[in-house]
Design a protein around this motif. Structure first.
Motif, mmCIF file in Angstrom:
data_model
loop_
_atom_site.group_PDB
_atom_site.id
_atom_site.type_symbol
_atom_site.label_atom_id
_atom_site.label_comp_id
_atom_site.label_asym_id
_atom_site.label_seq_id
_atom_site.Cartn_x
_atom_site.Cartn_y
_atom_site.Cartn_z
ATOM 1 N N LEU A 186 43.450 90.973 80.987
ATOM 2 C CA LEU A 186 43.978 91.812 82.048
ATOM 3 C C LEU A 186 45.273 92.085 81.694
ATOM 4 O O LEU A 186 45.701 93.481 81.945
ATOM 5 N N ARG A 224 40.694 96.595 82.414
ATOM 6 C CA ARG A 224 41.447 95.675 83.583
ATOM 7 C C ARG A 224 40.679 95.191 84.897
ATOM 8 O O ARG A 224 40.774 94.105 85.064
ATOM 9 N N LEU A 284 39.567 91.591 85.779
ATOM 10 C CA LEU A 284 39.855 90.968 87.275
ATOM 11 C C LEU A 284 38.499 90.516 87.827
ATOM 12 O O LEU A 284 38.706 89.143 88.476
ATOM 13 N N ASP A 285 37.485 91.232 87.673
ATOM 14 C CA ASP A 285 36.350 90.720 88.275
ATOM 15 C C ASP A 285 36.042 89.669 87.535
ATOM 16 O O ASP A 285 35.176 88.545 88.098
ATOM 17 N N LEU A 302 37.846 87.292 86.268
ATOM 18 C CA LEU A 302 38.829 86.192 86.621
ATOM 19 C C LEU A 302 38.241 85.754 87.953
ATOM 20 O O LEU A 302 38.311 84.319 88.528
ATOM 21 N N ASN A 303 37.812 86.516 88.990
ATOM 22 C CA ASN A 303 37.114 86.133 90.123
ATOM 23 C C ASN A 303 36.033 85.241 90.203
ATOM 24 O O ASN A 303 35.825 84.293 90.642
ATOM 25 N N THR A 320 37.272 93.531 96.418
ATOM 26 C CA THR A 320 38.520 94.177 95.516
ATOM 27 C C THR A 320 37.848 95.049 94.477
ATOM 28 O O THR A 320 38.388 95.953 94.132
ATOM 29 N N THR A 321 36.799 94.262 93.696
ATOM 30 C CA THR A 321 36.261 95.353 92.432
ATOM 31 C C THR A 321 35.508 96.514 93.204
ATOM 32 O O THR A 321 35.671 97.482 92.213
#
Length: 94
Positions: free
Chosen positions: A29, A38, A42-43, A45-46, A79-80
């Protein structure tokens, strides 16, 4: 005999593996060369945060962490989608 079952040891070991995956996703990220990299980090990390919460709920034998994981899953999906739409069109609202 030792007080620790095989299931508990596997859950704790899995928590360490998922923790390492979180660290690697955070590194991607921060250092990702492009914006889609990035967003993918982030996805990731989710998903790994959900896995970590599920494992913590199994380890502590409580259902509270499962509900928190469900909330993170819903927010992570939205968010994604929003970030991907922004990258493609440079506009969020149609």
């Amino acid at each position: 005999m030792f007080g620790v079952s095989l299931i508990d040891a596997a859950v704790v070991g899995s928590m360490f593996a998922v923790g390492l995956a979180i660290l690697l996703a955070m590194w991607r990220l921060v250092r990702g060369p492009t914006v889609p990299d990035r967003i993918l980090a982030l996805d990731t990390l989710n998903v790994t945060a959900i896995a970590e919460l599920m494992l913590l709920g199994i380890h502590l034998r409580t259902a509270v962490y499962f509900e928190a994981a469900l909330i993170i899953a819903m927010l992570g999906f939205v968010t994604t989608v929003v970030l991907s739409k922004y990258v493609i069109r440079r506009d969020i609202v149609e």
